[in-house]
Scaffold this motif. Structure first.
Motif, PDB file in Angstrom:
ATOM      1  N   HIS A  22       0.923  -1.008  -0.170  1.00 47.57           N
ATOM      2  CA  HIS A  22      -0.214   0.050  -0.123  1.00 47.57           C
ATOM      3  C   HIS A  22       0.941   1.157  -0.219  1.00 47.57           C
ATOM      4  O   HIS A  22       1.726   1.546   1.097  1.00 47.57           O
ATOM      5  N   GLN A  67       1.774   5.350  -0.791  1.00 52.22           N
ATOM      6  CA  GLN A  67       0.976   6.785  -0.814  1.00 52.22           C
ATOM      7  C   GLN A  67       1.911   7.733  -1.114  1.00 52.22           C
ATOM      8  O   GLN A  67       3.223   7.645  -0.941  1.00 52.22           O
ATOM      9  N   ARG A  87       2.782   2.114   3.375  1.00 55.00           N
ATOM     10  CA  ARG A  87       2.181   1.610   4.544  1.00 55.00           C
ATOM     11  C   ARG A  87       2.395   0.022   4.932  1.00 55.00           C
ATOM     12  O   ARG A  87       2.495  -0.537   6.141  1.00 55.00           O
ATOM     13  N   HIS A 144      -2.812  12.454   2.418  1.00 58.18           N
ATOM     14  CA  HIS A 144      -2.432  11.210   1.817  1.00 58.18           C
ATOM     15  C   HIS A 144      -3.657  10.591   0.947  1.00 58.18           C
ATOM     16  O   HIS A 144      -4.198   9.547   1.263  1.00 58.18           O
ATOM     17  N   HIS A 197      -3.589   6.636  -3.531  1.00 56.22           N
ATOM     18  CA  HIS A 197      -3.223   5.455  -3.034  1.00 56.22           C
ATOM     19  C   HIS A 197      -2.841   4.433  -3.973  1.00 56.22           C
ATOM     20  O   HIS A 197      -3.727   4.444  -5.141  1.00 56.22           O
ATOM     21  N   ILE A 247      -2.435   0.273  -4.303  1.00 53.39           N
ATOM     22  CA  ILE A 247      -2.488  -0.664  -3.546  1.00 53.39           C
ATOM     23  C   ILE A 247      -2.514  -2.177  -4.348  1.00 53.39           C
ATOM     24  O   ILE A 247      -3.000  -2.180  -5.421  1.00 53.39           O
TER      25      ILE A 247
END
Length: 253
Positions: free
Chosen positions: A105, A107, A125, A236, A239, A241
Motif C-alpha cells: 500500500h 501513498q 504503509r 494522503h 493510493h 494498492i
C-alpha cells in the motif's frame, strides 16, 4: 432410574477409555506395531505425487487428506487406500499455498503533475515482499500468479472551457485500463476522484505502474500546471494498492 443407569454407563465408558489410554502409554510397542501394519518402506517414485495412486506407490497406507501437485496449484485429496467398492481418491479442492506473501500500500506526501511517467510514491504503509519500488513507482511481480491492483487519487481541474484528465494502469509499457474525467463547460475549477481496480495474471518479473495524462484549452501549459493529482502530508489522497491473490505455485517447484 433411567437417568442413574445412563450415568453408570457413561462412567464405565470413561473408565474403559482411561484403561486403554494407560495401556498405550505402558506398551508403546503396541501402537508402533499397529502403525507398521498400515505402512511400508517409503519408495522414491522420481517425481512429486500427483494422485493417491502415486502416494500409494510411495508406500502410504494410512487413509487421510494429502496435498498433491496439480497443473498450476497444489490440490487437496482424500485418499482411501483400502476402498470397499469406492474410489481410492476423492478430490477436495485447491490449496491456497504461497511461497512468499506479497502485498503493498503506497501513498504520496505531495501533489504530482508529471505526465507519461510512472507515479513515484513517498510512503509504504505495507510492502510485504518488497516488490513495490517507491522511487520508480513500479511493482515487479516476484512470483507468477494472479494479482489484484487498485488506485485512487484526486485530480485538480482548472481551465477556461474544457479539460480532460486520466490515470492509467500499465503492464510492461502496455496500458491495461484508465480512469477518465472530462469537463467542457467553463470556467472550470473542481476536484474529481479518479479510481480503478484490476486483476492481472502476471509472470515473474512483470512490472505494473500508474501514469497520468491531461489536456485543457490552455495553448501552452505553464511551468506549474493547473492540472495535477492533489496531495499533502496530512491527507494522503493518492493510493496504489496491490497483492497476490493466487500463486502458480507449481511453476516455482
Amino acid at each position: 432410574m433411567e437417568m442413574a443407569s445412563r450415568l453408570v454407563m457413561c462412567i464405565f465408558a470413561i473408565f474403559l477409555a482411561a484403561v486403554y489410554f494407560q495401556y498405550q502409554l505402558d506398551n508403546p510397542w503396541h501402537l508402533s506395531t499397529e502403525l507398521k501394519t498400515r505402512t511400508s518402506e517409503i519408495v522414491d517414485i522420481g517425481q512429486m505425487p500427483t494422485s493417491c495412486a502415486d502416494l500409494q506407490r510411495m508406500g502410504h497406507k494410512l487413509n487421510g487428506f494429502f496435498l498433491v501437485k496439480g497443473l498450476t496449484k497444489l490440490e487437496t485429496l482424500y485418499c482411501d487406500f483400502y476402498p470397499n467398492q469406492n474410489d481410492i481418491q476423492k478430490w477436495i479442492g485447491y490449496a491456497d499455498v504461497k511461497s512468499t506473501p506479497v502485498h503493498f500500500h503506497a501513498q504520496r506526501n505531495s501533489s504530482f503533475s508529471t505526465e507519461d511517467t510512472p507515479i513515484p510514491f513517498d510512503l509504504a504503509r505495507v510492502n510485504e515482499g518488497n516488490a513495490m519500488d517507491l522511487t520508480s513507482g513500479k511493482f515487479t511481480a516476484p512470483r507468477p500468479g494472479i494479482y489484484s491492483f487498485s488506485f485512487a487519487g484526486i485530480a485538480v481541474l482548472v481551465a477556461q472551457k474544457y479539460v480532460s484528465f486520466s490515470c492509467s494502469l500499465y503492464l510492461n509499457n502496455h496500458r491495461i485500463l484508465r480512469s477518465y474525467v472530462n469537463e467542457e463547460r467553463g470556467p472550470i475549477f473542481r476536484f474529481n476522484l479518479l479510481t480503478f481496480q484490476s486483476t492481472l495474471n502476471l509472470r515473474k518479473g512483470d512490472q505494473v505502474w500508474v501514469q497520468i495524462n491531461y489536456s485543457s484549452d490552455a495553448a501552452v501549459k505553464p511551468v506549474h500546471s493547473p492540472l495535477y493529482l492533489y496531495d499533502d502530508r496530512d491527507h494522503h489522497m493518492t493510493h496504489f494498492i496491490g497483492f497476490l491473490l493466487e500463486e502458480e505455485i507449481v511453476a516455482s517447484l
